[in-house]
Motif scaffolding. Structure first.
Motif: not given
Length: 194
Positions: A109, A159-160, A1, A105-106, A115, A156, A163
């Motif tokens: 993503a 992760y995406h 963030s 990444i978080s 990203y 990433a 998610l």
């Protein structure tokens, strides 16, 4: 963030400034801080104005633009002169942006292309800066950052994907719960009739 970026920039600034405070370091810190504050304000404005029928495309464009600026500004850390500093500081100018790219990444993503653009901006600035400053001696940086960028993007992407699947599973579970509630009501109504 953006808050973590601000914290990381402050820590990096304090670490480098403890050995040598100079104009390039101050300018870098002001740039990263300004971009981070712009990202924080963007998020707050979005949250305050959010509604069900809000068009998000302008927000996404601004998020992407500030992401590119954030990546580029973090990449500029490699230009900090470290000649009279301990050898570790030369490595830190390359390691700190790598850590930030991993941590980002978080934050990015959800919109994977954001990203990717953040990462491309950061890596491009690092590689161009190293090529200008070191010439052909920058080839190890090219190799390492090419491998790192590839691995980070693959991470990433995974992760995406996770998610998106988690959000879809949650929505499916909510819909199943609603169907179960409807069936329960119908069964209760039928029971009352009997």
């Amino acid at each position: 963030s953006a808050w973590m970026s601000l914290l990381a920039a402050s820590a990096a600034f304090a670490l480098f400034a403890a050995y040598r405070l100079d104009l390039p370091l101050i300018l870098w810190f002001l740039l990263v801080t300004s971009v981070s504050v712009a990202r924080i304000r963007l998020h707050k404005r979005f949250e305050l104005s959010r509604s069900a029928n809000q068009v998000v495309e302008p927000w996404l464009r601004e998020h992407q633009l500030t992401g590119v600026l954030s990546g580029a500004s973090w990449g500029l850390l490699v230009l900090h002169p470290v000649e009279s500093m301990p050898v570790a500081f030369g490595l830190l100018t390359l390691l700190v942006p790598a850590i930030v790219a991993t941590a980002a990444i978080s934050a990015y993503a959800v919109e994977l292309r954001h990203y990717l653009h953040f990462l491309i901006a950061m890596v491009s600035v690092i590689l161009v800066s190293q090529a200008v400053v070191l010439g052909l001696q920058a080839w190890p940086t090219f190799v390492l950052y090419s491998v790192l960028a590839t691995l980070l993007y693959l991470t990433a992407s995974r992760y995406h994907r996770n998610l998106v699947e988690a959000i879809a599973a949650k929505e499916e579970a909510i819909e199943s719960a609603k169907e179960l509630e409807r069936a329960h009501r119908e069964l209760a109504e039928q029971h009352d009739l009997i």
